[in-house]
Design a protein around this motif. Structure first.
Motif, PDB file in Angstrom:
ATOM      1  N   GLY A  38       0.847  -1.184   0.000  1.00 39.12           N
ATOM      2  CA  GLY A  38       0.000   0.000   0.000  1.00 39.12           C
ATOM      3  C   GLY A  38       0.883   1.235   0.000  1.00 39.12           C
ATOM      4  O   GLY A  38       1.724   1.395   0.879  1.00 39.12           O
ATOM      5  N   LEU A  39       0.717   2.068  -1.010  1.00 41.01           N
ATOM      6  CA  LEU A  39       1.624   3.197  -1.208  1.00 41.01           C
ATOM      7  C   LEU A  39       0.870   4.507  -1.354  1.00 41.01           C
ATOM      8  O   LEU A  39      -0.243   4.534  -1.868  1.00 41.01           O
ATOM      9  CB  LEU A  39       2.454   2.970  -2.478  1.00 41.01           C
ATOM     10  N   VAL A  40       1.515   5.586  -0.922  1.00 42.14           N
ATOM     11  CA  VAL A  40       1.038   6.939  -1.178  1.00 42.14           C
ATOM     12  C   VAL A  40       2.088   7.583  -2.066  1.00 42.14           C
ATOM     13  O   VAL A  40       3.269   7.620  -1.721  1.00 42.14           O
ATOM     14  CB  VAL A  40       0.848   7.746   0.126  1.00 42.14           C
ATOM     15  N   SER A  42       3.251  11.003  -4.369  1.00 49.90           N
ATOM     16  CA  SER A  42       2.997  12.426  -4.538  1.00 49.90           C
ATOM     17  C   SER A  42       4.000  13.024  -5.508  1.00 49.90           C
ATOM     18  O   SER A  42       5.124  12.538  -5.650  1.00 49.90           O
ATOM     19  CB  SER A  42       3.042  13.165  -3.195  1.00 49.90           C
ATOM     20  N   THR A  52      -1.398  14.010  -5.155  1.00 49.29           N
ATOM     21  CA  THR A  52      -1.190  12.812  -4.352  1.00 49.29           C
ATOM     22  C   THR A  52      -2.224  11.767  -4.729  1.00 49.29           C
ATOM     23  O   THR A  52      -3.356  12.105  -5.073  1.00 49.29           O
ATOM     24  CB  THR A  52      -1.320  13.146  -2.847  1.00 49.29           C
ATOM     25  N   THR A  53      -1.829  10.494  -4.653  1.00 43.49           N
ATOM     26  CA  THR A  53      -2.768   9.405  -4.881  1.00 43.49           C
ATOM     27  C   THR A  53      -2.350   8.197  -4.060  1.00 43.49           C
ATOM     28  O   THR A  53      -1.265   8.172  -3.473  1.00 43.49           O
ATOM     29  CB  THR A  53      -2.882   9.040  -6.380  1.00 43.49           C
ATOM     30  N   GLN A  54      -3.209   7.199  -4.036  1.00 44.90           N
ATOM     31  CA  GLN A  54      -2.936   5.943  -3.341  1.00 44.90           C
ATOM     32  C   GLN A  54      -2.862   4.822  -4.363  1.00 44.90           C
ATOM     33  O   GLN A  54      -3.625   4.808  -5.332  1.00 44.90           O
ATOM     34  CB  GLN A  54      -4.035   5.638  -2.333  1.00 44.90           C
ATOM     35  N   THR A  56      -2.287   0.442  -4.513  1.00 45.29           N
ATOM     36  CA  THR A  56      -2.035  -0.867  -3.919  1.00 45.29           C
ATOM     37  C   THR A  56      -1.647  -1.806  -5.053  1.00 45.29           C
ATOM     38  O   THR A  56      -2.118  -1.653  -6.186  1.00 45.29           O
ATOM     39  CB  THR A  56      -3.273  -1.419  -3.185  1.00 45.29           C
ATOM     40  N   GLY A  62      -6.496   0.918  -5.705  1.00 41.46           N
ATOM     41  CA  GLY A  62      -6.307   2.239  -5.105  1.00 41.46           C
ATOM     42  C   GLY A  62      -6.918   3.310  -5.985  1.00 41.46           C
ATOM     43  O   GLY A  62      -7.709   3.028  -6.886  1.00 41.46           O
ATOM     44  N   HIS A  64      -5.161   5.410  -7.916  1.00 40.95           N
ATOM     45  CA  HIS A  64      -4.276   5.681  -9.058  1.00 40.95           C
ATOM     46  C   HIS A  64      -5.002   5.309 -10.354  1.00 40.95           C
ATOM     47  O   HIS A  64      -5.525   4.203 -10.483  1.00 40.95           O
ATOM     48  CB  HIS A  64      -3.010   4.844  -8.904  1.00 40.95           C
ATOM     49  N   GLY A 104       5.121   4.168   2.072  1.00 40.41           N
ATOM     50  CA  GLY A 104       4.147   3.179   2.505  1.00 40.41           C
ATOM     51  C   GLY A 104       4.795   1.840   2.759  1.00 40.41           C
ATOM     52  O   GLY A 104       5.904   1.768   3.291  1.00 40.41           O
TER      53      GLY A 104
END
Length: 133
Positions: A38-40, A42, A52-54, A56, A62, A64, A104
């Motif tokens: 799980g990543l954030v 930016s 920014t986005t999320q 997985t 996510g 993205h 993340g």
């Protein structure tokens, strides 16, 4: 002596039954699930606003907009986008320092990667779909 041979016959019969029953027993072993990623992500251009986005991966998801493609690029480099290869795209010499950050967990291991590129075009040339959100 017959008594002893009867015991051996029973033992042989028991082993024969066990050998036949073994393939019938269902296997319950399953492949272990892949650890969570799980990543954030930016992007902050010097002349522009923060995005920014999320994301997985395994499975891709996510917020993205190109999650599958981004994960396909990150998997071979173990989540470290700095190891991605230059796409060879031609960019202008515009100076607009753009910072890319990925934080993340990657396969349950904490990650925190940052890189500054000379402009958003160079960022995309080096990171493909990872920071294209």
């Amino acid at each position: 002596m017959p008594r002893h041979s009867g015991g051996m016959a029973r033992t042989r019969l028991l082993f024969a039954c066990l050998a036949l029953a073994a393939p019938i027993v269902p296997t319950t072993a399953q492949a272990a699930p892949l650890p969570a990623s799980g990543l954030v992500l930016s992007v902050r251009p010097e002349m522009g606003s923060l995005s920014t986005t999320q994301l997985t991966c395994e499975p891709a998801g996510g917020l993205h907009k190109h999650a599958k493609e981004a994960c396909d690029q990150l998997i071979p480099v173990e989540g470290d986008f700095r190891r991605l290869e230059d796409s060879g795209a031609i960019c202008t010499m515009e100076l607009n320092a753009t910072k890319a950050t990925l934080r993340g967990k990657w396969r349950n291991k904490k990650v925190d990667f940052q890189q500054v590129y000379s402009n958003p075009c160079v960022l995309r040339a080096f990171t493909g779909k990872v920071f294209d959100f």
